[in-house]
Write an enzyme that holds these catalytic residues in place. Structure first.
Site, short mmCIF file in Angstrom:
data_model
loop_
_atom_site.label_atom_id
_atom_site.label_comp_id
_atom_site.label_asym_id
_atom_site.label_seq_id
_atom_site.Cartn_x
_atom_site.Cartn_y
_atom_site.Cartn_z
NE ARG A 93 -1.76 -1.48 3.44
CZ ARG A 93 -2.03 -1.63 4.73
NH1 ARG A 93 -3.27 -1.50 5.16
NH2 ARG A 93 -1.07 -1.88 5.59
CE LYS B 263 5.73 -20.68 8.55
NZ LYS B 263 6.43 -21.53 9.47
CG ASP C 158 6.14 -27.19 3.93
OD1 ASP C 158 5.19 -27.39 4.69
OD2 ASP C 158 7.33 -27.37 4.26
CG HIS C 159 9.46 -21.92 4.33
ND1 HIS C 159 8.35 -21.73 5.12
CD2 HIS C 159 9.54 -20.83 3.56
CE1 HIS C 159 7.82 -20.56 4.86
NE2 HIS C 159 8.51 -20.00 3.90
CE LYS D 124 14.89 -26.25 5.92
NZ LYS D 124 15.69 -25.03 5.72
CD GLU E 271 12.46 -22.92 15.15
OE1 GLU E 271 12.64 -21.96 14.38
OE2 GLU E 271 11.40 -23.10 15.78
CG ASP F 232 5.53 -21.62 13.39
OD1 ASP F 232 5.22 -20.96 12.37
OD2 ASP F 232 6.67 -21.62 13.89
CG HIS G 175 7.92 -26.68 8.16
ND1 HIS G 175 7.47 -26.21 6.95
CD2 HIS G 175 8.18 -25.59 8.91
CE1 HIS G 175 7.49 -24.88 6.97
NE2 HIS G 175 7.91 -24.48 8.16
CE LYS H 220 9.32 -20.29 17.58
NZ LYS H 220 10.29 -20.36 16.46
N1 NAP Z 1 9.00 -13.08 7.68
C1 NAP Z 1 9.24 -14.37 7.59
O1 NAP Z 1 10.33 -14.82 7.85
C2 NAP Z 1 8.16 -15.33 7.17
C3 NAP Z 1 8.41 -16.69 7.26
C4 NAP Z 1 7.44 -17.56 6.83
C5 NAP Z 1 6.27 -17.09 6.29
N2 NAP Z 1 6.01 -15.78 6.23
C6 NAP Z 1 4.75 -15.34 5.66
O2 NAP Z 1 5.01 -14.40 4.66
C7 NAP Z 1 4.01 -13.41 4.62
C8 NAP Z 1 4.63 -12.05 4.75
O3 NAP Z 1 5.37 -11.98 5.93
P1 NAP Z 1 6.16 -10.69 6.37
O4 NAP Z 1 6.93 -11.07 7.56
O5 NAP Z 1 6.88 -10.11 5.24
O6 NAP Z 1 4.99 -9.69 6.80
P2 NAP Z 1 5.06 -8.12 7.05
O7 NAP Z 1 6.45 -7.68 7.29
O8 NAP Z 1 4.04 -7.82 8.07
O9 NAP Z 1 4.61 -7.53 5.67
C9 NAP Z 1 3.29 -7.49 5.23
C10 NAP Z 1 3.25 -6.75 3.93
O10 NAP Z 1 1.91 -6.70 3.43
C11 NAP Z 1 1.65 -5.39 2.94
N3 NAP Z 1 0.20 -5.17 3.03
C12 NAP Z 1 -0.58 -5.09 4.12
N4 NAP Z 1 -1.85 -4.90 3.77
C13 NAP Z 1 -1.91 -4.87 2.42
C14 NAP Z 1 -2.96 -4.70 1.47
N5 NAP Z 1 -4.21 -4.54 1.82
N6 NAP Z 1 -2.65 -4.73 0.17
C15 NAP Z 1 -1.36 -4.91 -0.23
N7 NAP Z 1 -0.34 -5.08 0.63
C16 NAP Z 1 -0.61 -5.06 1.94
C17 NAP Z 1 2.47 -4.49 3.84
O11 NAP Z 1 2.83 -3.30 3.22
P3 NAP Z 1 1.98 -1.92 3.34
O12 NAP Z 1 1.76 -1.68 4.77
O13 NAP Z 1 2.83 -0.93 2.64
O14 NAP Z 1 0.73 -2.20 2.58
C18 NAP Z 1 3.73 -5.33 3.99
O15 NAP Z 1 4.57 -5.12 2.89
C19 NAP Z 1 3.08 -13.74 5.74
O16 NAP Z 1 2.01 -14.44 5.21
C20 NAP Z 1 3.84 -14.66 6.63
O17 NAP Z 1 2.99 -15.57 7.25
C21 NAP Z 1 6.96 -14.89 6.66
#
Ligand code: NAP
Lengths: 507, 429
Positions: free
Chosen positions: A62, A165, A194-195, A199, A233, A252, A257, A357
């Site tokens: 956004r 996920k 699925d990460h 692997k 972990e 989780d 996994h 964990k």
């Molecule tokens: N981080 C990890 O290591 C990790 C690991 C496994 C899985 N995941 C999964 O990956 C996904 C993203 O994780 P993340 O950690 O990157 O989350 P995050 O840091 O909270 O990022 C969420 C993103 O979504 C955007 N967003 C929110 N509302 C939106 C909307 N209505 N339209 C378009 N964009 C929108 C936000 O940007 P704006 O606020 O600018 O819109 C932001 O870029 C999640 O589903 C999470 O479960 C993450």
């Protein structure tokens, strides 16, 4: 371990499969995952020349960034990776774009459609698109719907959606999400991440099992007495308390996994090496899996939560003391359970699965323990002979080892266990791809082998439904056992195996 | 995958009308549409042997320009009939030249450019332009156009499609015809030029066709070896994206050689190579030289000297980074049933002698599945550790290799080839 000398002849030999010209659209481009994992993985692919010249990455979220801001933010986040490869980065970054899109505003998606056409012209990306939903799970369904409504998924050969996920919170919500997602496109357009499947060693289980003749004849209840699957972990909940509080270890780690590791270890041989044949077998074996005691699940499942630990100099807080965590939280950070698979191959073999964990060591592995020799002919160093074990190490130090008995040196006929060892990094010239590199490449190649299909996801959720219901309805029946940080989990988990006369492997 | 025809029979137009016809074709279909946003492919498609075999009635028409099995079989027979050495590659221009001496006036329909291999059509080329030189001494320029949509089961089915353009005639007619090409190639799309013939012929047309940033696909197994390597080297140096099918066919050799040195305890051996032998089919050394050049580049060897060896082979010396000399020898070996690609590798031998343990020498031999390599296996290696591997035959057709290139696409030459090309040229000079 000695430093690995790379094999100079290996360089550039990874281009067997060609990624087609395309535009990768990442929703959530301003988020954590994008700059921590996705863009570094793409840059890696670029440096290895595995991305075509006709490639574009369109970031969407956004906030009102511009192409320039997006490029700069990514460069900042990659830091040294960029500084050490300035020239490559500049070329790669020329293909990075940004478009402000709110997935909840249909007009934004229309605008996105126009931008994509413009990029197709600019970069000759052949109207070929991969949409990556790296946004909050609550947008997975509506996000797909918005893409479909804007007509962006109508060509099944040239558009696909990658979903991060977690996929659902339980059987019901996964089913509901599947229904929405499937109404937006064909199943082979949907790539559920699925990460663990990214692997190399998880994939190697398939190759080991089905490319060799020596394993398959013994890969069953006649030879294998039990199986342990561990994903441990050392870290705590870190900054993810908010998410973790509503999830816990079962959702989780186990449902996705560990269950994928279970499926790959136990599936029947597929008729051919094609994504659907493999996913059919995985779904089938998951349907045959069940908790060891479904009517009284507390007999086969232990939940735990890490308590303070560490040393005086470096104390570690307990889970309830972590920022963002409810001080009386009953979210599990550890879970151990016993499963059975009711089919001809595995009837009666217990599968012990655990994850947690703040455990003593970071490691993931599958341990197959074989039956004892029927007659003990020799004295063994440790009393009885140690059963043969095959250990498939997923991380760290990917590889495999086999434990078996040999004669102890000296006179007499005493036996003792030894190890035979294979290590990925040491045996091959290059380290294996990091998970996201592999998964992004496969999604862009349109190869779904390493992604989970709707029926697999649902079967996995169904398997744990009795536990999830119990936690929901009468949590006291599945109490939370505290364990000291950096130990191997609660004593109750040891008792789960001790009841069967077994021990967890202490790696 | 059987090659298939355009859906519509092509329309013959005066050259000057081609462009406006095509523009109209697309805007009638869908306003604003120009067809698929993919790429353009220009093919030089002489098919000399096929044309001669059809003319002398040794194979039935039509002429399609695809290396189908009947064609290869008839060409092999022709090699025997015209008394050429059996090791002659069946589609070699020398075979066409020999056949040209034979009588025959059989006429086959010429469908070059209209047959599109399914592997290529699945990629939905926006425009496929074929240059089809004819045998006739005088043949005025003919231009044909047809719209083209791949069938749904080949990956088609959506609105955007492409078209094919065929330019047919004698050399001068084609040279004149090139004038209409530039406006037919949308600047925003990548274009490939596939020179599907010997690099010795029509250098003027090649130069006009293969202008950067068009990406060039050549086969350095076809043509005078010097010319092949010169052309490769100059084009790479000038920054053009060059794809060499002869280099691509080295893939399995490179993979197998790398595999031998994957185990960590062997990796060190790689820095102690003292001798490299390569056997190739027949008298075309380019593929063998490219392999040697690749190894030398990867291991940091510098070429010192090179000369013709007895038996038409090449003998050269390299210097390793530690100053030790590496002997290199490339030998042509005759083959009973040669591959359609001249100069394919038959075997490689690497002898490695670690300085610290001179009596612990290792000999690595890789042999082609089809050939075997008795020469390399013979003599003097009894005291060495022997590692031997069989390298499977390639099964991909030329069309499949081209489709792989077009499926991805790079606007630069792969750095490994770019590094190997000048080294290989040096070994030949
Ligand atoms: N981080 C990890 O290591 C990790 C690991 C496994 C899985 N995941 C999964 O990956 C996904 C993203 O994780 P993340 O950690 O990157 O989350 P995050 O840091 O909270 O990022 C969420 C993103 O979504 C955007 N967003 C929110 N509302 C939106 C909307 N209505 N339209 C378009 N964009 C929108 C936000 O940007 P704006 O606020 O600018 O819109 C932001 O870029 C999640 O589903 C999470 O479960 C993450």
């Amino acid at each position: 371990m000695s430093a690995t000398i790379t094999n100079p002849l290996r360089v550039g030999l990874r281009q067997e499969r060609v990624i087609a010209p395309q535009c990768l659209v990442i929703f959530g481009a301003s988020g954590d995952l994008t700059h921590r994992k996705l863009v570094p993985a793409l840059f890696e692919l670029y440096k290895q020349r595995r991305l075509p010249s006709e490639f574009a990455l369109l970031g969407c979220a956004r906030r009102p960034w511009t192409d320039e801001v997006f490029r700069q933010k990514m460069a900042d986040a990659l830091g040294d990776k960029v500084n050490k490869n300035r020239l490559s980065w500049d070329q790669f970054a020329a293909g990075l774009f940004y478009e402000p899109v709110d997935l909840q505003k249909p007009e934004d998606l229309v605008k996105l459609g126009h931008r994509l056409e413009e990029i197709d012209r600019l970069r000759a990306t052949r109207s070929n698109r991969t949409f990556y939903l790296s946004v909050s799970p609550k947008f997975y369904g509506s996000g797909c719907k918005a893409l479909a409504d804007a007509g962006l998924l109508k060509d099944p050969k040239r558009s696909r959606v990658v979903i991060e996920k977690p996929f659902g919170r339980d059987y019901g919500s996964a089913q509901a999400l599947n229904r929405i997602v499937q109404s937006c496109g064909q199943e082979n357009q949907i790539f559920r991440i699925d990460h663990y499947l990214g692997k190399e060693t998880v994939q190697n289980i398939l190759v080991m099992r089905f490319a060799n003749t020596i394993f398959e004849p013994i890969w069953n209840r006649n030879y294998i007495s039990s199986v342990q699957i561990t994903a441990a972990e050392t870290v705590g909940v870190e900054e993810r308390a908010n998410y973790y509080e509503s999830s816990g270890a079962l959702r989780d780690m186990v449902q996705n996994h560990l269950t994928q590791m279970l499926a790959i270890t136990t599936m029947e041989p597929p008729g051919r090496f094609d994504p659907e044949a493999i996913r059919n077998e995985k779904a089938k074996v998951l349907l045959a899996a069940r908790l060891a005691d479904e009517s009284e699940p507390w007999n086969c499942c232990i939940r735990g939560q890490y308590a303070p630990g560490g040393t005086k100099e470096a104390p570690l807080p307990g889970y309830r003391q972590e920022p963002g965590v409810d001080p009386i939280s009953t979210t599990e950070t550890y879970v151990a359970m016993k499963l059975f698979i009711d089919n001809w191959r595995w009837q009666g073999v217990p599968f012990y699965v655990r994850t947690g964990k703040r455990l003593a060591k970071r490691l993931s592995e599958v341990v197959l323990t074989f039956r004892e020799a029927p007659v003990h002919l020799f004295d063994a160093a440790g009393g009885g002979p140690t059963a043969n074990q095959l250990i498939l190490r997923i991380q760290p130090d990917e590889g495999a080892e086999f434990h078996f008995e040999v004669k102890s040196p000296g006179s007499g006929m005493r036996s003792r266990p030894v190890e035979m060892e294979f290590s990925y990094d040491e045996s091959f010239g290059e380290p294996s791809d990091e998970g996201y590199v592999r998964l992004l490449a496969d999604a862009m190649l349109g190869d779904p082998t390493l992604f989970t299909r709707s029926d697999e996801v649902e079967a996995a959720w169904r398997l744990y439904t009795p536990l999830l219901e119990l936690i929901e309805d009468s949590p006291w029946q599945l109490p939370i056992h505290p364990y000291e940080s950096r130990t191997w989990g609660p004593a109750a988990a040891d008792a789960l195996l001790a009841n069967d006369g077994l021990l967890w492997r202490r790696p | 995958m059987s090659p298939q025809l355009t859906l519509q029979s092509p329309l013959q137009l005066p050259p000057s009308e081609v462009q406006s016809y095509l523009e109209q074709l697309w805007s009638n279909d869908q306003p604003g549409s120009t067809g698929a946003n993919t790429f353009c492919l220009l093919v030089w498609q002489p098919a000399w042997v096929e044309q001669q075999l059809v003319r002398t009635d040794q194979i039935a028409g039509p002429i399609i320009g695809v290396q189908r099995p009947e064609l290869i079989q008839a060409a092999r027979q022709a090699v025997i009939d015209v008394d050429m050495p059996h090791s002659t590659a069946p589609l070699d221009v020398t075979v066409a030249a020999a056949l040209a001496q034979r009588k025959g006036t059989q006429h086959g329909e010429d469908l070059r450019g209209q047959h599109v291999d399914a592997a290529i059509s699945a990629l939905q080329p926006r425009r496929l332009i074929t240059l089809a030189p004819t045998l006739d001494e005088v043949h005025e320029l003919e231009t044909l156009v047809a719209a083209y949509c791949p069938l749904p089961e080949e990956g088609g089915g959506t609105a955007a499609c492409g078209d094919v353009v065929v330019l047919r005639g004698d050399h001068d007619a084609l040279a004149k015809g090139l004038g209409i090409l530039q406006p037919l190639l949308p600047a925003e799309l990548p274009s490939w030029v596939w020179w599907n013939g010997s690099l010795d012929e029509a250098p003027d047309l090649l130069d006009q066709l293969a202008v950067p940033p068009r990406r060039l696909v050549i086969d350095t197994a076809l043509g005078n070896p010097h010319r092949c390597l010169d052309l490769l080297q100059t084009r790479v140096k000038a920054g053009q994206a060059v794809n060499d099918l002869n280099w691509l066919r080295l893939r399995t050799w490179r993979e197998h050689l790398a595999m031998v040195f994957d185990p960590p305890q062997r990796r060190n051996t790689l820095h102690h190579v003292v001798q490299l032998d390569i056997d190739v089919e027949g008298n075309h050394p380019v593929q063998g030289l490219l392999l040697a050049a690749w190894i030398a580049d990867r291991l940091g060897w510098l070429p010192q000297s090179s000369k013709r060896a007895e038996g038409e082979g090449i003998a050269a010396e390299f210097k390793r980074p530690d100053g030790t000399t590496v002997q290199f020898r490339l030998m042509p070996v005759p083959m009973g049933q040669p591959s359609i690609h001249p100069g394919q590798i038959v075997g490689i031998r690497l002898i490695c002698k670690p300085d610290s343990q001179p009596d612990h020498a290792v000999c690595v031999i890789l042999c082609a599945e089809s050939g075997g390599c008795m020469r390399l296996e013979a003599g003097g290696m009894a005291s060495m550790e022997l590692l031997e591997e069989v390298v499977p035959n390639q099964i991909a057709s030329v069309e499949m290799d081209i489709a792989r290139l077009l499926a991805g696409g790079h606007n630069t030459t792969t750095p490994l080839l770019a590094a190997a090309a000048p080294l290989a040229a040096k070994l030949l000079s």
